[in-house]
Design an enzyme around this catalytic site. Structure first.
Site, short mmCIF file in Angstrom:
data_model
loop_
_atom_site.label_atom_id
_atom_site.label_comp_id
_atom_site.label_asym_id
_atom_site.label_seq_id
_atom_site.Cartn_x
_atom_site.Cartn_y
_atom_site.Cartn_z
N GLU A 13 20.30 62.07 25.94
CA GLU A 13 19.51 62.63 27.02
C GLU A 13 19.22 64.13 26.98
OE1 GLU A 13 21.51 61.41 30.59
OE2 GLU A 13 21.78 59.41 29.81
N GLY A 61 27.57 62.19 21.80
CA GLY A 61 26.39 61.48 22.29
C GLY A 61 25.24 62.45 22.44
#
Lengths: 230, 329
Positions: free
Chosen positions: A190, A187
């Site tokens: 962020e 992922g």
């Protein structure tokens, strides 16, 4: 998280589909599916490369219009780290009399595992850095404590980064192999955002010699911090 | 947003008659008026479209100075070679405003007549003094962008950055109303909240701001405008400063000067105290610094905006030196 959530299932489905194609090719090539190798456009018997079929010929053997297969994302494999690693650097210029900070350059170096699409991955970092500049210098929700209202709820008053506030952004990916899922993808939503404000805060500290401990680093805070210098 | 109709008057006299009526609001570039409509701060029955009135158009440089039609776009002001050369502060201020898209729409008249950006004034749920309420919420509320000079009973700052530059160069406004026309020095056109907190200028119902006239700059005069913003793109000035400095070449002795500040007061804030510091003296960094100090001698900061005092000193000094062409060491 979209890429690490979806690509393992897609890859597994593709593997199942490949098995179905090998089973279609096996009778024509007189071999077991496990003895056939599919590479590029060709299905070939491993121990006798003269026995071969094109991908198109295999597809002609598909009963009906199409072949389908399903895959799922299985639990991550144990024994591997699953966190991204990275570091970001910011170069800022501070007008020491006005307290205005400009971010000149951000260098973002990240290991987000296997990069599937370099263009969108790079774009993800660019976007994270831009929002990080806003987080560091401009954005805040201003609440009137007595009226209980947000006084800057419009796109005019809530300050988002504009074109002239954008630094030069340099993105580097360090793709460290990682086996925690079947694509090695992590992922990457962020990291570029979170690190940017911290890097800018440290760069401002380096520039003016005192830290500014709250975000956003607005001119009034920079001037107040500089007044505390001995 | 309320329902409204748009009327396009046949001529200037017709426009003045329409604007004298209750519920009629002038529409030029529409940048501020449409915002105010959408926020529900104004709810006019009729917008009077001024865009077809020929008297409001045009940039005319000449021996007697410069005429700027009220409908001149900020973009045209910023880029006009004559303005850049002779009225540098004006073109610099226009170039600093808003964004290229807005500068292509926004007009000189609209910029001068725009309502304040105060977040209490612009908030649909707050009935502040400017909207007929009983108090200025900025006085004891969040006031980082509010006035340090000339405030009370309202503490807005005037948002126009063009106005200080125009005032520094001695501009006047020509205004046509139902009972004739008048010309007023732009410096005297803006009014303090102590006169009437509900308005920022002296435009009466039915009056149309037709044009701004600039006299030829004094001999040897140069000008500059600088502003400080949080963001470099699309942000309002925290503080701005316009300076006109007329000096004798070799001795650098200042014969005439005007210093006008932006975003520190409810009106474009001329500082005779600062002008006094440099007029009659050879200009150098020390003189400019003294002028900057003089600008804020009477300042009364609110809880969150004392930083503007430091900023004003710096910007006034830098702008004076920039106008005079003096590089700081």
């Amino acid at each position: 998280m979209t890429t690490p959530s979806t690509t393992p299932a897609v890859r597994q489905a593709a593997a199942h589909l490949k098995e179905k194609l090998l089973r279609l090719a096996a009778p024509a090539l007189g071999a077991e599916p496990s003895d056939i190798e599919a590479r590029n456009d060709l299905f070939q018997v491993r121990f006798d490369p003269s026995r071969k079929m094109s991908f198109a010929d295999v597809c002609r053997r598909i009963p009906g219009d199409s072949l389908s297969a399903e895959g799922e994302r299985v639990p991550n494999y144990e024994g591997y780290r699953r966190d991204q690693a990275g570091c970001q650097f910011a170069e800022v210029e501070v007008d020491a009399e006005l307290g205005i900070v400009r971010v000149l350059r951000v260098v973002a170096v990240h290991d987000a595992g296997q990069i599937i699409d370099p263009l969108t991955a790079r774009s993800q970092v660019n976007g994270g850095v831009l929002m990080g500049v806003g987080y560091a210098l401009f954005e805040t929700r201003r609440m009137d404590p007595r009226l209980g209202i947000m006084v800057n709820p419009t796109m005019d008053d809530y300050k988002l980064v504009g074109p002239l506030d954008v630094p030069e952004i340099e993105v580097r990916f360090v793709e460290v192999a990682n086996g925690f899922n079947n694509t090695g993808v992590m992922g990457f939503g962020e990291p570029a955002h979170v690190a940017t404000a911290a890097a800018i805060g440290c760069a401002v500290y380096d520039a003016i010699g005192v830290p500014v401990r709250s975000l956003p680093i607005t001119p009034d805070r920079v001037l107040a911090a500089m007044e505390t210098r001995a | 947003m309320n329902r409204f109709e748009v009327l396009t008057p046949a001529d200037l006299a017709h426009a003045a008659r329409l604007l004298a009526r209750q519920g009629h609001v002038a529409l030029a570039g529409g940048v501020d008026v449409i915002d105010l409509l959408k926020l529900g701060i104004i709810a006019p029955a009729t917008l009077v479209n001024l865009k077809n009135l020929p008297e409001l158009h045009g940039i005319e440089p000449g021996p007697r100075g410069l005429r700027l039609g009220a409908l001149t776009k900020l973009h045209e002001v910023a880029e006009h070679p004559f303005i850049r050369e002779h009225y540098t502060a004006v073109s610099d201020a226009a170039r600093e405003a808003a964004t290229p898209q807005i500068r292509n729409l926004a007009t000189v008249g609209g910029n001068l007549l725009q309502r304040p950006r105060c977040w209490y004034f612009r908030h649909p749920d707050v009935n502040c003094l400017k909207k007929g309420g009983d108090r200025c919420y900025a006085l004891t509320g969040l006031n980082r962008y509010h006035a340090i000079l000339g405030g009370g009973p309202s503490f807005i700052v005037h948002p126009s950055n063009l106005a200080p530059a125009l005032i520094a160069l001695g501009a006047s406004a020509r205004i046509v109303g139902p009972s004739g026309e008048r010309s007023v020095e732009l410096e005297k056109f803006f009014t303090l909240p102590s006169v009437d907190p509900k308005r920022e200028n002296d435009l009466k119902p039915g009056e149309v701001l037709v044009e701004v006239n600039l006299p030829p700059p004094p001999a040897g005069a140069k000008s500059a405008y600088l502003e400080a913003r949080e963001k470099q793109s699309f942000d309002w000035p925290l503080v701005g400063a316009a300076a006109m400095v007329a000096s004798d070449g070799a001795s650098r002795t200042v014969r005439d000067a005007r210093i006008v500040l932006c975003a520190v007061a409810p009106i474009p804030w001329r500082s005779p105290e600062a002008e006094k510091e440099i007029i009659g003296h050879p200009l150098d960094a020390e003189r400019a610094r003294a002028a900057g100090e003089a600008c804020v001698r009477g300042a009364h900061p609110l809880a969150d905006n004392a930083y503007k005092i430091a900023m004003t000193k710096v910007l006034a000094r830098r702008t004076i030196l920039k106008a005079a062409g003096i590089e700081e060491a």
